[in-house]
Design an enzyme around this catalytic site. Structure first.
Site, PDB file in Angstrom:
ATOM      1  N   ARG A  34      -2.296  -6.599  -8.583  1.00  0.00           N
ATOM      2  CA  ARG A  34      -1.183  -7.561  -8.491  1.00  0.00           C
ATOM      3  C   ARG A  34      -1.297  -8.630  -9.554  1.00  0.00           C
ATOM      4  O   ARG A  34      -0.366  -9.395  -9.772  1.00  0.00           O
ATOM      5  CB  ARG A  34      -1.182  -8.229  -7.108  1.00  0.00           C
ATOM      6  CG  ARG A  34      -0.809  -7.304  -5.975  1.00  0.00           C
ATOM      7  CD  ARG A  34      -1.273  -7.851  -4.667  1.00  0.00           C
ATOM      8  NE  ARG A  34      -2.714  -8.047  -4.713  1.00  0.00           N
ATOM      9  CZ  ARG A  34      -3.516  -7.972  -3.658  1.00  0.00           C
ATOM     10  NH1 ARG A  34      -3.030  -7.752  -2.478  1.00  0.00           N
ATOM     11  NH2 ARG A  34      -4.816  -8.150  -3.788  1.00  0.00           N
ATOM     12  N   SER A  93      -2.954  -7.778   2.283  1.00  0.00           N
ATOM     13  CA  SER A  93      -3.339  -7.751   3.697  1.00  0.00           C
ATOM     14  C   SER A  93      -3.787  -9.143   4.143  1.00  0.00           C
ATOM     15  O   SER A  93      -3.468  -9.584   5.254  1.00  0.00           O
ATOM     16  CB  SER A  93      -4.472  -6.751   3.922  1.00  0.00           C
ATOM     17  OG  SER A  93      -4.033  -5.443   3.638  1.00  0.00           O
ATOM     18  N   LYS A 153     -16.934  -7.795   3.546  1.00  0.00           N
ATOM     19  CA  LYS A 153     -15.776  -8.325   4.277  1.00  0.00           C
ATOM     20  C   LYS A 153     -15.917  -8.179   5.785  1.00  0.00           C
ATOM     21  O   LYS A 153     -16.517  -7.221   6.271  1.00  0.00           O
ATOM     22  CB  LYS A 153     -14.504  -7.576   3.856  1.00  0.00           C
ATOM     23  CG  LYS A 153     -14.024  -7.918   2.454  1.00  0.00           C
ATOM     24  CD  LYS A 153     -12.698  -7.236   2.182  1.00  0.00           C
ATOM     25  CE  LYS A 153     -12.199  -7.549   0.777  1.00  0.00           C
ATOM     26  NZ  LYS A 153     -10.977  -6.788   0.460  1.00  0.00           N
ATOM     27  N   HIS A 182       0.842  -1.208   0.000  1.00  0.00           N
ATOM     28  CA  HIS A 182       0.000   0.000   0.000  1.00  0.00           C
ATOM     29  C   HIS A 182       0.873   1.253   0.000  1.00  0.00           C
ATOM     30  O   HIS A 182       0.612   2.217  -0.727  1.00  0.00           O
ATOM     31  CB  HIS A 182      -0.906   0.021   1.240  1.00  0.00           C
ATOM     32  CG  HIS A 182      -1.944  -1.063   1.269  1.00  0.00           C
ATOM     33  ND1 HIS A 182      -2.200  -1.830   2.385  1.00  0.00           N
ATOM     34  CD2 HIS A 182      -2.805  -1.506   0.309  1.00  0.00           C
ATOM     35  CE1 HIS A 182      -3.176  -2.685   2.115  1.00  0.00           C
ATOM     36  NE2 HIS A 182      -3.553  -2.510   0.867  1.00  0.00           N
TER      37      HIS A 182
HETATM   38  O1  PNS Z   1      -9.408  -3.073   0.478  1.00  0.00           O
HETATM   39  P1  PNS Z   1     -10.468  -3.149  -0.554  1.00  0.00           P
HETATM   40  O2  PNS Z   1     -11.438  -4.276  -0.278  1.00  0.00           O
HETATM   41  O3  PNS Z   1      -9.930  -3.199  -1.949  1.00  0.00           O
HETATM   42  O4  PNS Z   1     -11.276  -1.783  -0.389  1.00  0.00           O
HETATM   43  C1  PNS Z   1     -12.463  -1.655  -1.014  1.00  0.00           C
HETATM   44  C2  PNS Z   1     -13.060  -0.253  -0.891  1.00  0.00           C
HETATM   45  C3  PNS Z   1     -13.327   0.130   0.553  1.00  0.00           C
HETATM   46  C4  PNS Z   1     -12.125   0.741  -1.526  1.00  0.00           C
HETATM   47  C5  PNS Z   1     -14.353  -0.388  -1.712  1.00  0.00           C
HETATM   48  O5  PNS Z   1     -15.158  -1.392  -1.167  1.00  0.00           O
HETATM   49  C6  PNS Z   1     -15.101   0.920  -1.815  1.00  0.00           C
HETATM   50  O6  PNS Z   1     -14.784   1.744  -2.649  1.00  0.00           O
HETATM   51  N1  PNS Z   1     -16.079   1.071  -0.935  1.00  0.00           N
HETATM   52  C7  PNS Z   1     -16.895   2.247  -0.904  1.00  0.00           C
HETATM   53  C8  PNS Z   1     -18.303   1.919  -1.404  1.00  0.00           C
HETATM   54  C9  PNS Z   1     -18.403   2.064  -2.903  1.00  0.00           C
HETATM   55  O7  PNS Z   1     -18.192   3.123  -3.454  1.00  0.00           O
HETATM   56  N2  PNS Z   1     -18.776   0.953  -3.545  1.00  0.00           N
HETATM   57  C10 PNS Z   1     -18.966   0.919  -4.960  1.00  0.00           C
HETATM   58  C11 PNS Z   1     -17.672   0.757  -5.696  1.00  0.00           C
HETATM   59  S1  PNS Z   1     -17.966   0.695  -7.433  1.00  0.00           S
END
Ligand code: PNS
Length: 164
Positions: free
Chosen positions: A89, A126, A40, A16
């Protein structure tokens, strides 16, 4: 330009950190948005994930770490974000990002740049780091020092709910 690097950061890793640094070099200003994916379960609480991302980014010029609730596009509007930066990745990561990038473009016209993981960190996630810690091995090589120290002190290693 202002970029956002969003994630759940459970916990923040050196992969990150590498992405945040690269985004800052490309776009100048970076907001690290610590959010949650409703699908999650997390090992670290929202407050811990935010704080560990903050201490990991301390001293990086042009970088700020903020909590995110709700939709990423709303965060982008509220903070005048020009571009979303995500790391990939693998082809599988890229496929997952493609759908989200297209949805976010459709919702708010915001662009996404998907950066290939640096070779040094391409195998670090992670989820794997949590797994390694739970198994009792050191994760010192894969997370910022502050995350490692906090994790060791908190004794979180065997409480993980696997999700990534
Ligand atoms: O660590 P991650 O799982 O890649 O993080 C995901 C995260 C929190 C960035 C993603 O779930 C997110 O953008 N959540 C906010 C809600 C949202 O906008 N959802 C629609 C995405 S198209």
């Amino acid at each position: 330009m202002t970029a956002v690097v969003p994630g759940s950061f459970d916990p923040f890793t050196l992969g990150h950190l590498d992405l945040v640094r690269r985004a800052q070099r490309l776009f100048g200003r970076v907001l690290v948005a610590v959010g949650r994916n409703a699908a999650k379960d997390y090992l670290f609480s929202a407050e811990e994930r935010l704080e560990l991302a903050r201490v990991s980014c301390v001293g990086l010029p042009g970088v700020a770490v903020l909590p995110m609730t709700g939709l990423l596009v709303d965060f982008c509007r509220a903070h005048d974000v020009d571009v979303i930066v995500k790391g990939a990745r693998s082809g599988r990561d890229f496929e997952a990002e493609l759908g989200m990038a297209q949805m976010n473009a459709s919702l708010a016209g915001v662009e996404t740049v998907v950066a290939p993981a640096s070779p040094a960190w391409g195998f670090v996630s992670s989820g794997l780091v949590r797994q390694v810690a739970r198994g009792g091995a050191s994760v010192e090589e894969y997370v910022p020092v502050a995350v490692f120290d906090y994790w060791r002190r908190a004794g979180h290693a065997d409480a993980a709910a696997e999700s990534n």
